[in-house]
Design a protein around this motif. Structure first.
Motif, PDB file in Angstrom:
ATOM      1  N   ILE A  48      -8.930  -7.984  -4.164  1.00 40.08           N
ATOM      2  CA  ILE A  48      -7.807  -8.785  -3.674  1.00 40.08           C
ATOM      3  C   ILE A  48      -6.948  -7.881  -2.802  1.00 40.08           C
ATOM      4  CG2 ILE A  48      -5.748 -10.109  -4.309  1.00 40.08           C
ATOM      5  CD1 ILE A  48      -7.129 -10.702  -6.977  1.00 40.08           C
ATOM      6  N   THR A  49      -6.630  -8.318  -1.589  1.00 38.38           N
ATOM      7  CA  THR A  49      -5.793  -7.515  -0.691  1.00 38.38           C
ATOM      8  C   THR A  49      -4.427  -8.159  -0.514  1.00 38.38           C
ATOM      9  OG1 THR A  49      -6.570  -8.616   1.321  1.00 38.38           O
ATOM     10  CG2 THR A  49      -7.821  -6.694   0.568  1.00 38.38           C
ATOM     11  N   PHE A  50      -3.422  -7.320  -0.339  1.00 35.03           N
ATOM     12  CA  PHE A  50      -2.065  -7.789  -0.054  1.00 35.03           C
ATOM     13  C   PHE A  50      -1.543  -6.973   1.119  1.00 35.03           C
ATOM     14  CE2 PHE A  50       2.390  -8.496  -0.228  1.00 35.03           C
ATOM     15  CZ  PHE A  50       2.556  -9.735  -0.810  1.00 35.03           C
ATOM     16  N   SER A  51      -1.178  -7.664   2.206  1.00 29.93           N
ATOM     17  CA  SER A  51      -0.725  -6.993   3.433  1.00 29.93           C
ATOM     18  C   SER A  51       0.745  -7.294   3.673  1.00 29.93           C
ATOM     19  CB  SER A  51      -1.550  -7.465   4.627  1.00 29.93           C
ATOM     20  OG  SER A  51      -2.928  -7.266   4.400  1.00 29.93           O
ATOM     21  N   CYS A  52       1.595  -6.268   3.591  1.00 28.83           N
ATOM     22  CA  CYS A  52       3.033  -6.470   3.766  1.00 28.83           C
ATOM     23  C   CYS A  52       3.382  -6.943   5.176  1.00 28.83           C
ATOM     24  CB  CYS A  52       3.770  -5.173   3.462  1.00 28.83           C
ATOM     25  SG  CYS A  52       3.811  -4.776   1.710  1.00 28.83           S
ATOM     26  N   CYS A  53       2.588  -6.523   6.167  1.00 28.62           N
ATOM     27  CA  CYS A  53       2.912  -6.905   7.540  1.00 28.62           C
ATOM     28  C   CYS A  53       2.776  -8.400   7.775  1.00 28.62           C
ATOM     29  CB  CYS A  53       2.024  -6.135   8.525  1.00 28.62           C
ATOM     30  SG  CYS A  53       0.279  -6.559   8.424  1.00 28.62           S
ATOM     31  N   ARG A  54       2.104  -9.085   6.864  1.00 23.85           N
ATOM     32  CA  ARG A  54       1.948 -10.543   6.996  1.00 23.85           C
ATOM     33  C   ARG A  54       3.143 -11.300   6.404  1.00 23.85           C
ATOM     34  NH1 ARG A  54      -3.693 -11.777   7.427  1.00 23.85           N
ATOM     35  NH2 ARG A  54      -4.396 -10.624   9.244  1.00 23.85           N
TER      36      ARG A  54
ATOM     37  N   GLN B 274      -8.162 -16.602  -9.734  1.00 22.02           N
ATOM     38  CA  GLN B 274      -9.543 -16.768  -9.309  1.00 22.02           C
ATOM     39  C   GLN B 274     -10.429 -15.636  -9.823  1.00 22.02           C
ATOM     40  OE1 GLN B 274     -10.041 -19.679  -7.421  1.00 22.02           O
ATOM     41  NE2 GLN B 274      -7.857 -19.867  -7.856  1.00 22.02           N
ATOM     42  N   TYR B 275      -9.813 -14.518 -10.184  1.00 26.86           N
ATOM     43  CA  TYR B 275     -10.588 -13.314 -10.454  1.00 26.86           C
ATOM     44  C   TYR B 275     -10.342 -12.662 -11.805  1.00 26.86           C
ATOM     45  CZ  TYR B 275     -11.229 -13.576  -5.404  1.00 26.86           C
ATOM     46  OH  TYR B 275     -11.530 -14.007  -4.152  1.00 26.86           O
ATOM     47  N   VAL B 276      -9.215 -12.936 -12.436  1.00 20.43           N
ATOM     48  CA  VAL B 276      -8.811 -12.113 -13.585  1.00 20.43           C
ATOM     49  C   VAL B 276      -9.705 -12.258 -14.808  1.00 20.43           C
ATOM     50  CG1 VAL B 276      -6.407 -11.988 -12.897  1.00 20.43           C
ATOM     51  CG2 VAL B 276      -7.163 -13.866 -14.382  1.00 20.43           C
ATOM     52  N   GLU B 277     -10.567 -13.265 -14.839  1.00 20.34           N
ATOM     53  CA  GLU B 277     -11.487 -13.373 -15.962  1.00 20.34           C
ATOM     54  C   GLU B 277     -12.588 -12.316 -15.869  1.00 20.34           C
ATOM     55  OE1 GLU B 277     -10.944 -15.162 -18.581  1.00 20.34           O
ATOM     56  OE2 GLU B 277      -9.137 -15.986 -17.680  1.00 20.34           O
ATOM     57  N   ASN B 278     -12.742 -11.712 -14.686  1.00 20.34           N
ATOM     58  CA  ASN B 278     -13.708 -10.634 -14.493  1.00 20.34           C
ATOM     59  C   ASN B 278     -12.950  -9.382 -14.057  1.00 20.34           C
ATOM     60  OD1 ASN B 278     -15.927 -12.553 -14.807  1.00 20.34           O
ATOM     61  ND2 ASN B 278     -15.377 -13.252 -12.770  1.00 20.34           N
ATOM     62  N   ASP B 279     -13.635  -8.248 -14.048  1.00 23.23           N
ATOM     63  CA  ASP B 279     -13.027  -7.021 -13.534  1.00 23.23           C
ATOM     64  C   ASP B 279     -12.720  -7.196 -12.054  1.00 23.23           C
ATOM     65  OD1 ASP B 279     -13.426  -5.980 -16.012  1.00 23.23           O
ATOM     66  OD2 ASP B 279     -15.212  -4.828 -15.479  1.00 23.23           O
ATOM     67  N   TYR B 280     -11.575  -6.695 -11.598  1.00 22.86           N
ATOM     68  CA  TYR B 280     -11.216  -6.832 -10.197  1.00 22.86           C
ATOM     69  C   TYR B 280     -10.382  -5.646  -9.728  1.00 22.86           C
ATOM     70  CZ  TYR B 280      -6.483  -8.375 -11.590  1.00 22.86           C
ATOM     71  OH  TYR B 280      -5.225  -8.436 -12.104  1.00 22.86           O
ATOM     72  N   THR B 281     -10.217  -5.563  -8.405  1.00 23.76           N
ATOM     73  CA  THR B 281      -9.517  -4.462  -7.757  1.00 23.76           C
ATOM     74  C   THR B 281      -8.473  -5.035  -6.804  1.00 23.76           C
ATOM     75  OG1 THR B 281     -11.388  -2.941  -7.890  1.00 23.76           O
ATOM     76  CG2 THR B 281      -9.829  -2.544  -6.120  1.00 23.76           C
ATOM     77  N   VAL B 282      -7.350  -4.344  -6.654  1.00 26.17           N
ATOM     78  CA  VAL B 282      -6.308  -4.747  -5.708  1.00 26.17           C
ATOM     79  C   VAL B 282      -6.129  -3.645  -4.663  1.00 26.17           C
ATOM     80  CG1 VAL B 282      -3.841  -5.232  -5.398  1.00 26.17           C
ATOM     81  CG2 VAL B 282      -5.063  -6.229  -7.334  1.00 26.17           C
ATOM     82  N   VAL B 283      -6.080  -4.056  -3.393  1.00 27.59           N
ATOM     83  CA  VAL B 283      -5.759  -3.143  -2.291  1.00 27.59           C
ATOM     84  C   VAL B 283      -4.426  -3.586  -1.697  1.00 27.59           C
ATOM     85  CG1 VAL B 283      -6.448  -2.214  -0.050  1.00 27.59           C
ATOM     86  CG2 VAL B 283      -8.178  -2.723  -1.779  1.00 27.59           C
ATOM     87  N   TYR B 284      -3.463  -2.690  -1.682  1.00 27.50           N
ATOM     88  CA  TYR B 284      -2.113  -2.993  -1.193  1.00 27.50           C
ATOM     89  C   TYR B 284      -1.862  -2.222   0.096  1.00 27.50           C
ATOM     90  CZ  TYR B 284       3.010  -2.652  -0.961  1.00 27.50           C
ATOM     91  OH  TYR B 284       4.319  -2.661  -0.549  1.00 27.50           O
ATOM     92  N   PHE B 285      -1.693  -2.948   1.212  1.00 26.75           N
ATOM     93  CA  PHE B 285      -1.376  -2.331   2.497  1.00 26.75           C
ATOM     94  C   PHE B 285       0.143  -2.298   2.655  1.00 26.75           C
ATOM     95  CE2 PHE B 285      -5.618  -4.239   3.253  1.00 26.75           C
ATOM     96  CZ  PHE B 285      -6.312  -3.072   3.548  1.00 26.75           C
ATOM     97  N   HIS B 286       0.712  -1.106   2.531  1.00 20.97           N
ATOM     98  CA  HIS B 286       2.164  -0.970   2.498  1.00 20.97           C
ATOM     99  C   HIS B 286       2.811  -1.130   3.875  1.00 20.97           C
ATOM    100  CE1 HIS B 286       6.013   0.335   0.915  1.00 20.97           C
ATOM    101  NE2 HIS B 286       6.124   1.227   1.888  1.00 20.97           N
ATOM    102  N   TYR B 287       2.083  -0.815   4.929  1.00 18.42           N
ATOM    103  CA  TYR B 287       2.680  -0.854   6.269  1.00 18.42           C
ATOM    104  C   TYR B 287       3.199  -2.267   6.591  1.00 18.42           C
ATOM    105  CZ  TYR B 287       3.222  -0.990  11.292  1.00 18.42           C
ATOM    106  OH  TYR B 287       3.739  -1.170  12.551  1.00 18.42           O
ATOM    107  N   GLY B 288       4.377  -2.320   7.176  1.00 22.86           N
ATOM    108  CA  GLY B 288       4.947  -3.590   7.599  1.00 22.86           C
ATOM    109  C   GLY B 288       6.029  -4.130   6.694  1.00 22.86           C
ATOM    110  N   LEU B 289       6.267  -3.445   5.565  1.00 23.28           N
ATOM    111  CA  LEU B 289       7.341  -3.881   4.676  1.00 23.28           C
ATOM    112  C   LEU B 289       8.669  -3.337   5.201  1.00 23.28           C
ATOM    113  CD1 LEU B 289       7.852  -5.439   2.010  1.00 23.28           C
ATOM    114  CD2 LEU B 289       7.983  -3.216   0.906  1.00 23.28           C
ATOM    115  N   LYS B 290       9.568  -4.237   5.533  1.00 23.77           N
ATOM    116  CA  LYS B 290      10.860  -3.855   6.086  1.00 23.77           C
ATOM    117  C   LYS B 290      11.969  -4.558   5.312  1.00 23.77           C
ATOM    118  CE  LYS B 290       8.648  -3.573  10.625  1.00 23.77           C
ATOM    119  NZ  LYS B 290       8.617  -4.124  12.005  1.00 23.77           N
ATOM    120  N   SER B 291      13.197  -4.177   5.622  1.00 19.74           N
ATOM    121  CA  SER B 291      14.324  -4.789   4.916  1.00 19.74           C
ATOM    122  C   SER B 291      14.371  -6.292   5.164  1.00 19.74           C
ATOM    123  CB  SER B 291      15.641  -4.135   5.364  1.00 19.74           C
ATOM    124  OG  SER B 291      15.812  -4.252   6.767  1.00 19.74           O
TER     125      SER B 291
END
Length: 393
Positions: free
Chosen positions: A10-16, A38-55
């Motif tokens: 699962i990816t999360f993009s701050c710039c979006r 959709q995924y937590v019943e199985n093993d899963y991974t999260v990718v967090y893209f920090h770029y783009g997070l602003k005030s």
């Protein structure tokens, strides 16, 4: 996409993230929960893209508190010490609140990759690291560049925003003191004669005296039939990445594999999923992808017939291997009172290992028809596969 252990990513993009005043934060919270569900019943991974997070696009503290209250607080104390002290970026804290605070979200999350972290985050992490449990801290990996992701997951499957890619190029250019260079990728090595992973079914058949069922499938399925049918959570659990690589290497070198030596029933299960996922073309073929997506538009009473019609169009070799696999998965589902793996549960695991688009990755909306199609194959195996005979039957 998948990581190198076959876990969903699962990816999360701050710039979006749009400006806070334009965003319905209640719906954002619902969407985060829906996506994770959709995924937590199985093993899963999260990718967090920090770029783009602003005030401008940080959710308010009030919203974070609402997210906090949505979940059981059993695991919150040590987590809040970490993300309040270390990650002052509020949206990341919110994501982690959902991912880790509620037991079923926390339990199966095996890795969290933070891409392009700021120096401030890294410094605070080192300060407060002693306060965080070792087990929790091991799940988090900080990655300075996108290329670092290749070591952990299937990078080409990720849908990475162009803004993040450009930011990554700028970082690399600054590091080198010049504009980023285009890296030339060396041509791929020809496969070994004994290669099993990453080559076509036809290649494996030609190198194995015309055998239609690939050795990896035959051996993993046979082993799991004998020792794994009643194992709770079969196919849901991951295994050691290094062990999986070692087993793959043995197979690719034409050496024998004795799964008893590993004392972990989940290793052959992961190897089977990995074999399917690394086929150059999915077992259900690219040509069937759009037809399978249309299964939800078919009247319920006609869906089994439609599934039958779709697989009748498969090449004979694909059909034979698919029938062999689904027969086994049907057996697994018949033991669901013990293993908790119903046809629906198995479909969630195997859907994207059997079919994926020729370009990019399957969208979240595509998961419903893909998993439904797979579930129907497993549930109605006898009906769907009874009209086409295959060699040896």
């Amino acid at each position: 996409g998948d990581d190198n252990s076959g876990r969903k990513v699962i990816t999360f993009s701050c710039c979006r993230m749009p400006p806070s005043h334009q965003l319905n934060h209640t719906r954002l919270l619902e969407y985060l929960k829906y996506t994770l569900d959709q995924y937590v019943e199985n093993d899963y991974t999260v990718v967090y893209f920090h770029y783009g997070l602003k005030s401008l696009n940080k959710p308010s503290l009030k919203w974070l508190q609402t997210a906090y209250k949505e979940f059981d607080r059993k695991y919150v104390s040590k987590i809040f010490v970490w993300f309040y002290s270390v990650l002052l970026s509020r949206i990341f804290k919110s994501l982690l609140t959902i991912s880790f605070s509620f037991p079923r979200y926390k339990k199966n999350l095996k890795a969290l990759y933070v891409v392009h972290p700021t120096n401030f985050i890294k410094i605070l992490w080192n300060i407060f690291k002693p306060l965080i449990s070792h087990k929790f801290g091991k799940k988090i990996t900080y990655l300075n560049y996108l290329s670092d992701l290749r070591e952990h997951l299937k990078y080409d499957q990720l849908n990475i925003p162009q803004e993040v890619i450009r930011h990554d190029e700028n970082l690399r250019g600054k590091q080198k003191g010049k504009l980023p260079l285009v890296v030339k990728v060396p041509p791929p090595r020809p496969p070994l004669p004994t290669q099993q992973f990453g080559v076509s079914l036809q290649y494996i058949k030609d190198k194995n005296k015309g055998e239609l069922i690939p050795p990896v499938m035959k051996e993993t399925v046979s082993y799991l039939k004998r020792k794994g049918l009643q194992v709770e959570g079969l196919f849901r659990r991951s295994a050691s990445i290094q062990t999986i690589k070692d087993v793959q290497k043995l197979y690719n070198q034409g050496k024998s594999v004795n799964f008893d030596d590993y004392h972990d029933i989940h290793i052959p299960a992961v190897i089977l999923k990995t074999f399917l996922r690394e086929l150059p073309q999915p077992l259900l073929t690219f040509e069937c992808y759009d037809h399978i997506l249309g299964i939800t538009s078919v009247e319920s009473s006609l869906r089994v017939s439609r599934c039958k019609q779709i697989i009748q169009g498969l090449p004979e070799h694909n059909y034979i291997v698919l029938k062999y696999l689904i027969c086994f998965l049907h057996m697994v589902s018949q033991e669901s009172i013990y293993n908790r793996m119903t046809a629906s549960s198995l479909a969630c695991v195997f859907g994207l290992n059997l079919i994926w688009p020729s370009k990019g990755t399957a969208s979240l909306s595509a998961l419903v028809p893909l998993n439904l199609f797979t579930e129907l194959l497993i549930d109605f195996y006898t009906n769907i596969f009874n009209s086409r005979t295959v060699p040896g039957e």
